[in-house]
Design a protein around this motif. Structure first.
Motif, PDB file in Angstrom:
ATOM      1  N   LYS A 202       0.853  -1.181   0.000  1.00  0.00           N
ATOM      2  CA  LYS A 202       0.000   0.000   0.000  1.00  0.00           C
ATOM      3  C   LYS A 202       0.891   1.234   0.000  1.00  0.00           C
ATOM      4  N   VAL A 203       0.649   2.120  -0.959  1.00  0.00           N
ATOM      5  CA  VAL A 203       1.488   3.301  -1.131  1.00  0.00           C
ATOM      6  C   VAL A 203       0.663   4.565  -0.945  1.00  0.00           C
TER       7      VAL A 203
ATOM      8  N   PHE B   4       0.909   7.952  -2.122  1.00  0.00           N
ATOM      9  CA  PHE B   4       1.577   8.842  -3.074  1.00  0.00           C
ATOM     10  C   PHE B   4       1.106  10.250  -2.761  1.00  0.00           C
TER      11      PHE B   4
ATOM     12  N   ARG C  51       1.160   7.632 -11.093  1.00  0.00           N
ATOM     13  CA  ARG C  51       0.029   6.814 -10.627  1.00  0.00           C
ATOM     14  C   ARG C  51      -0.210   5.616 -11.550  1.00  0.00           C
TER      15      ARG C  51
ATOM     16  N   PHE D 203       2.607   2.935 -11.200  1.00  0.00           N
ATOM     17  CA  PHE D 203       2.564   2.182  -9.948  1.00  0.00           C
ATOM     18  C   PHE D 203       1.366   1.235  -9.916  1.00  0.00           C
ATOM     19  N   LEU D 204       0.234   1.676 -10.405  1.00  0.00           N
ATOM     20  CA  LEU D 204      -0.928   0.785 -10.475  1.00  0.00           C
ATOM     21  C   LEU D 204      -0.658  -0.375 -11.427  1.00  0.00           C
TER      22      LEU D 204
ATOM     23  N   TYR E 250       0.926  -2.025  -7.371  1.00  0.00           N
ATOM     24  CA  TYR E 250       0.832  -1.340  -6.086  1.00  0.00           C
ATOM     25  C   TYR E 250      -0.594  -0.866  -5.843  1.00  0.00           C
TER      26      TYR E 250
ATOM     27  N   LEU F 157      -2.466   2.164  -4.558  1.00  0.00           N
ATOM     28  CA  LEU F 157      -2.336   3.574  -4.210  1.00  0.00           C
ATOM     29  C   LEU F 157      -3.530   3.978  -3.352  1.00  0.00           C
TER      30      LEU F 157
END
Length: 166
Positions: free
Chosen positions: A27-28, A30, A63, A66-67, A71, A73
């Motif tokens: 879990k990030v 951002f 975004r 990373f998705l 990850y 977000l």
């Protein structure tokens, strides 16, 4: 012998944390990118609309990547007011960790685009482990040219070389 064993355990733990971050799990939080205009142009003319739009373009690029890498977000809604009142989450004496903890994040991701002049810009992206406070990934790059293409090329280079090996 105990020191050697302790050092080996720490190295194993660090590599497993880095491996988890490299695998795209977790879990990030951002917290976005900050634009710092240290050129004299900003002092005279204020914020340029095209640069504000480029910052949004880069945030969306980060975004999406990373998705795509797996990850999670996190929604920043619960910390929206605090984040809005923070000038620079990448340099705020640990407020990035405190906000990420409130969200239940495993990692916090922050970045800065610094305009040195209309020709020279520097950008960086840093991901840190919320529990250990260790940097898991980081890269800084200088770019030439103040265009959508140059900004995207710089951020894609950062993600390709420091975050997601291709």
């Amino acid at each position: 012998m105990k020191r050697l064993l302790s050092a080996a355990c720490l190295m194993l733990l660090a590599s497993s944390l880095s491996a988890a971050a490299a695998e795209g799990t977790g879990k990030v939080a951002f917290l976005g990118l900050v634009f710092l205009d240290t050129s004299t142009e900003g002092d005279y003319n204020g914020i340029r609309e095209d640069e504000a739009q480029r910052l949004e373009l880069l945030e969306e690029e980060v975004r999406k990547r990373f998705l795509a890498e797996g990850y999670d977000l996190l929604d920043l809604g619960p910390i929206a007011e605090e984040l809005e009142n923070t000038v620079n989450p990448a340099d705020c004496y640990g407020c990035d960790f405190r906000m990420a903890e409130k969200l239940g994040a495993e990692y916090v991701l922050v970045g800065v685009v610094q305009k040195v002049s209309n020709l020279i810009l520097s950008m960086n992206l840093v991901m840190k482990d919320v529990e250990t406070k260790d940097v898991t990934h980081a890269r800084s790059v200088d770019i030439r040219s103040n265009t959508d293409d140059s900004w995207l090329r710089g951020m894609r280079y950062i993600m390709k070389t420091a975050f997601f090996k291709e």
